[in-house]
Design an enzyme around this catalytic site. Structure first.
Site, PDB file in Angstrom:
ATOM      1  N   ALA A  38     -35.037  16.667  37.754  1.00 25.56           N
ATOM      2  CA  ALA A  38     -34.060  15.676  37.290  1.00 25.56           C
ATOM      3  C   ALA A  38     -34.077  14.439  38.194  1.00 25.56           C
ATOM      4  CB  ALA A  38     -32.664  16.282  37.274  1.00 25.56           C
ATOM      5  N   GLY A  87     -36.466  21.070  37.150  1.00 27.30           N
ATOM      6  CA  GLY A  87     -36.646  20.905  35.709  1.00 27.30           C
ATOM      7  C   GLY A  87     -38.096  20.673  35.323  1.00 27.30           C
ATOM      8  N   GLU A 107     -39.453  24.086  35.006  1.00 26.81           N
ATOM      9  CA  GLU A 107     -38.890  24.680  33.781  1.00 26.81           C
ATOM     10  C   GLU A 107     -39.618  24.154  32.552  1.00 26.81           C
ATOM     11  OE1 GLU A 107     -34.444  25.590  33.841  1.00 26.81           O
ATOM     12  OE2 GLU A 107     -34.605  23.953  35.292  1.00 26.81           O
TER      13      GLU A 107
END
Length: 205
Positions: free
Chosen positions: A127, A172, A175
């Protein structure tokens, strides 16, 4: 399903050919004292238009979408292109990714999707914490929900997906890679869910 798997194998073999070429180049250049990343060419595997390394990309260029042709027809390459922010996931980039994944869901001509970076040495730093620091708490909640929904949509695409990881994939960014069916990584790749050191669970899927 058969054509999708064939396209995935085709996309994967194309990446593997680039790995072998880069490794051969590394070997020959090694005698000259020069080094190049083993998979410096995951980026080179899909040459695109002029890149904006070291400069702030325009918002519309933060996600580059390319539909391959000829024997690779049906393969779509999504390239993260926020070099100044190490491909950190901003509100704008998430919005573009969500829009692209939405379009790919219903495109019957798409057989395989490859997620990669346009920036050497970085896949995705997670992020955008600088942007998040300026957000109101309600915006943060909305951002995390959007990230989770987008990455879940990626994971649920009806065609095989491949993450080409050249460099660092954190938070992220990891992910995002984990949402793909296959991951191909450079030997220099580093991956981690670093938010767990702060007792924060991975929030994007």
């Amino acid at each position: 399903a058969g054509s999708s798997m064939a396209a995935a194998v085709s996309g994967l073999s194309l990446l593997q050919r680039q790995v072998r070429l880069a490794a051969a180049a590394t070997s020959s250049l090694g005698r000259l004292g020069r080094r190049m990343p083993v998979l410096g060419g995951v980026a080179a595997a899909f040459p695109l238009a002029r890149r904006n390394y070291g400069t702030e990309a325009k918002e519309e260029e933060e996600l580059r979408i390319r539909y391959l042709d000829d024997e690779h027809k049906g393969i779509v390459v999504l390239g993260l292109n926020r070099s100044y922010a190490k491909n950190a996931l901003s509100k704008n980039l998430l919005k573009m990714m969500s829009k692209a994944v939405d379009a790919l869901k219903s495109d019957k001509k798409v057989r395989t999707v490859i997620f990669r970076s346009e920036v050497p040495g970085i896949f995705c730093a997670g992020a955008d914490l600088k942007e998040r620091a300026k957000m109101h708490s309600s915006e943060v909640s909305s951002f995390v929900s959007k990230a989770r929904a987008t990455i879940n949509d990626m994971a649920n695409l009806p065609v095989p997906t491949i993450a080409a990881i050249d460099g660092t994939a954190l938070g992220g960014g990891l992910e995002l890679a984990l949402a793909c069916d296959i991951r191909v990584a450079a030997s220099s790749a580093k991956m981690g869910l670093v938010e767990t050191k702060l007792a924060i669970i991975p929030g994007a899927g």
